[in-house]
Design a protein around this motif. Structure first.
Motif, PDB file in Angstrom:
ATOM      1  N   ASP A 163      19.866  57.105   5.539  1.00  0.00           N
ATOM      2  CA  ASP A 163      20.104  56.714   6.935  1.00  0.00           C
ATOM      3  C   ASP A 163      21.600  56.709   7.197  1.00  0.00           C
ATOM      4  O   ASP A 163      22.292  55.715   6.968  1.00  0.00           O
ATOM      5  CB  ASP A 163      19.521  55.322   7.186  1.00  0.00           C
ATOM      6  CG  ASP A 163      19.580  54.933   8.665  1.00  0.00           C
ATOM      7  OD1 ASP A 163      20.122  55.716   9.465  1.00  0.00           O
ATOM      8  OD2 ASP A 163      19.079  53.852   9.002  1.00  0.00           O
ATOM      9  N   GLY A 164      22.104  57.848   7.636  1.00  0.00           N
ATOM     10  CA  GLY A 164      23.533  57.973   7.907  1.00  0.00           C
ATOM     11  C   GLY A 164      24.362  58.149   6.650  1.00  0.00           C
ATOM     12  O   GLY A 164      25.586  57.976   6.684  1.00  0.00           O
ATOM     13  N   CYS A 165      23.719  58.487   5.545  1.00  0.00           N
ATOM     14  CA  CYS A 165      24.445  58.684   4.290  1.00  0.00           C
ATOM     15  C   CYS A 165      23.624  59.605   3.385  1.00  0.00           C
ATOM     16  O   CYS A 165      22.520  60.011   3.745  1.00  0.00           O
ATOM     17  CB  CYS A 165      24.700  57.343   3.594  1.00  0.00           C
ATOM     18  SG  CYS A 165      23.184  56.432   3.223  1.00  0.00           S
ATOM     19  N   ASP A 241      24.588  50.742   3.514  1.00  0.00           N
ATOM     20  CA  ASP A 241      24.004  52.086   3.466  1.00  0.00           C
ATOM     21  C   ASP A 241      22.734  52.105   2.624  1.00  0.00           C
ATOM     22  O   ASP A 241      21.743  52.756   2.985  1.00  0.00           O
ATOM     23  CB  ASP A 241      25.014  53.079   2.886  1.00  0.00           C
ATOM     24  CG  ASP A 241      26.129  53.412   3.860  1.00  0.00           C
ATOM     25  OD1 ASP A 241      25.872  53.381   5.080  1.00  0.00           O
ATOM     26  OD2 ASP A 241      27.252  53.687   3.407  1.00  0.00           O
ATOM     27  N   LYS A 244      19.985  50.155   4.610  1.00  0.00           N
ATOM     28  CA  LYS A 244      19.485  50.962   5.729  1.00  0.00           C
ATOM     29  C   LYS A 244      18.594  52.092   5.234  1.00  0.00           C
ATOM     30  O   LYS A 244      17.579  52.419   5.852  1.00  0.00           O
ATOM     31  CB  LYS A 244      20.662  51.519   6.531  1.00  0.00           C
ATOM     32  CG  LYS A 244      21.401  50.486   7.365  1.00  0.00           C
ATOM     33  CD  LYS A 244      22.736  50.996   7.871  1.00  0.00           C
ATOM     34  CE  LYS A 244      22.592  52.240   8.721  1.00  0.00           C
ATOM     35  NZ  LYS A 244      23.922  52.691   9.238  1.00  0.00           N
ATOM     36  N   THR A 245      18.969  52.702   4.116  1.00  0.00           N
ATOM     37  CA  THR A 245      18.186  53.820   3.587  1.00  0.00           C
ATOM     38  C   THR A 245      16.842  53.341   3.054  1.00  0.00           C
ATOM     39  O   THR A 245      15.831  54.051   3.164  1.00  0.00           O
ATOM     40  CB  THR A 245      18.978  54.546   2.486  1.00  0.00           C
ATOM     41  OG1 THR A 245      20.152  55.137   3.077  1.00  0.00           O
ATOM     42  CG2 THR A 245      18.148  55.644   1.832  1.00  0.00           C
TER      43      THR A 245
END
Length: 400
Positions: A163-165, A241, A244-245
């Motif tokens: 998620d964004g990474c 990170d 979120k992932t």
């Protein structure tokens, strides 16, 4: 059984019989009851040993201690235990202590809305399919770890997209390595539990002991996700990170099995975090529902494993309900005909339309401790009568 009464005035003898005795420490005639006092203390210590053997208390914590190589008292705190455990496995120096906090919110799990899905009402032959340890499985599947996170400008085509990474597929990260080590310990306890079930039955003390042990490891493993989000509060090993992932992976996996179920011709009527509720044809027998649900779980497992390129994500059958009523999001009631703990329940619902062993509910007043007994009983009886096919008029008239 291994307790004195609430006043501490009784102790058990070797046969489990209560021996009335109340030490009077300031009694000037103490020498007259000295033997009783010594026996009282002897049994008090002996009972602590019995309790420990019965519930695997000290040895269970020592197993965790040996795994992390931490102080014994650290095994009672998820954050303290994880801090040492991660440090022992890492080949890098992590920041220490409590760090600067941040306010960014985490996007949580999916809770499907039955109103939007048009599934509010009574359903027949509903199976619950859920992921086995979804968040820990996602940690392993996405190889989420501090040192596997990809820096900007160093991206590769085979990176795992979070998620964004991004995360490298190899080598295995510290976090998934720790999850898998705890899985080995938990599997050991589950094997001992199965052995107790085979030789002594599921109601035995040994079965309960090893079941409690595997649950302790399961809960500890599950705290890893919370600790990643705890970085918002300054926990040094927390990582937004990663947190979120993990939730992103959970949402993605749930949507994948919903979509695949619908492609296979089934209707998904609800879903929450790690579970989907799927209807089977009304005319099927419970045995047929069971067989097809097991087959569907296998198909969904194969699908999501191929999609995520990992064998660590597994879909299992949790329960089958012959009747299931959903009122709105997070508010439902179901009557189980089979579950993964007891198998087929084989209950007669003619006298009681919703016996306690068959209840599966969430958000209902009957489940809340502050509900008056009369309100609880009326709701339970009403739902039982609905499940038994009584008309709304019959139920309303009887309540009046």
């Amino acid at each position: 059984a291994y307790v004195r009464d609430e006043n501490g005035e009784h102790v058990l003898d070797e046969n489990g019989e209560l021996i009335p005795f109340k030490p009077e420490f300031h009694d000037p005639d103490y020498d007259q009851w000295l033997d009783d006092y010594l026996y009282y203390n002897y049994r008090d210590v002996e009972l602590m040993v019995d309790i420990d053997e019965k519930y695997n208390l000290v040895r269970g914590q020592q197993n965790l201690q040996e795994l992390a190589k931490c102080q014994y008292n650290s095994t009672f705190s998820g954050s303290s235990y994880a801090r040492v455990y991660f440090m022992r496995n890492a080949d890098f120096i992590q920041k220490t202590g409590w760090q600067e906090t941040f306010d960014e919110e985490l996007k949580g799990a999916i809770i499907m809305d039955p109103e939007e899905m048009g599934t509010i009402g009574l359903h027949k032959n509903v199976c619950i399919l859920d992921f086995a340890g979804l968040y820990p499985s996602v940690m392993v599947a996405y190889n989420t770890s501090w040192e596997t996170k990809v820096k900007a400008g160093e991206e590769r085509d085979d990176d795992i997209i979070g998620d964004g990474c991004r995360f490298r597929r190899s080598p295995e990260g510290v976090l998934p390595k720790c999850v898998k080590e705890l899985d080995v310990l938990r599997d050991h306890y589950k094997d001992l539990r199965q052995e107790a079930a085979n030789t002594e039955g599921k109601g035995s003390d040994n079965y309960r002991k090893w079941d409690d042990a595997q649950k302790t490891v399961k809960r500890l493993r599950a705290t890893f996700y919370g600790l990643m989000g705890f970085g918002r509060k300054g926990y040094a090993w927390g990582d937004l990170d990663i947190a979120k992932t993990i939730t992103y992976g959970g949402r993605t996996a749930l949507l994948r099995i919903q979509e695949e179920s619908e492609k296979l011709g089934y209707e998904v009527i609800y879903g929450h975090t790690d579970s989907i509720f799927v209807t089977m044809p009304k005319e099927w027998t419970q045995e047929k529902v069971y067989d097809e649900s097991i087959a569907l779980a296998k198909q969904l497992t194969d699908h999501v494993q191929a999609d995520l390129r990992t064998d660590k994500v597994i879909v299992e059958l949790e329960a089958i309900m012959d009747k299931y009523f959903i009122a709105k999001k997070n508010r439902y009631a179901g009557r189980k005909a089979w579950d993964d703990k007891k198998g087929f329940l084989n209950l007669d619902f003619s006298e009681d339309g919703w016996p306690e062993v068959s209840r599966k509910m969430s958000g209902m007043e009957a489940k809340q401790t502050n509900t008056a007994p009369i309100g609880r009983n009326i709701q339970l009886q009403t739902l039982g009568r609905i499940f038994n096919g009584e008309s709304p008029r019959e139920i309303q008239d009887s309540i009046k």
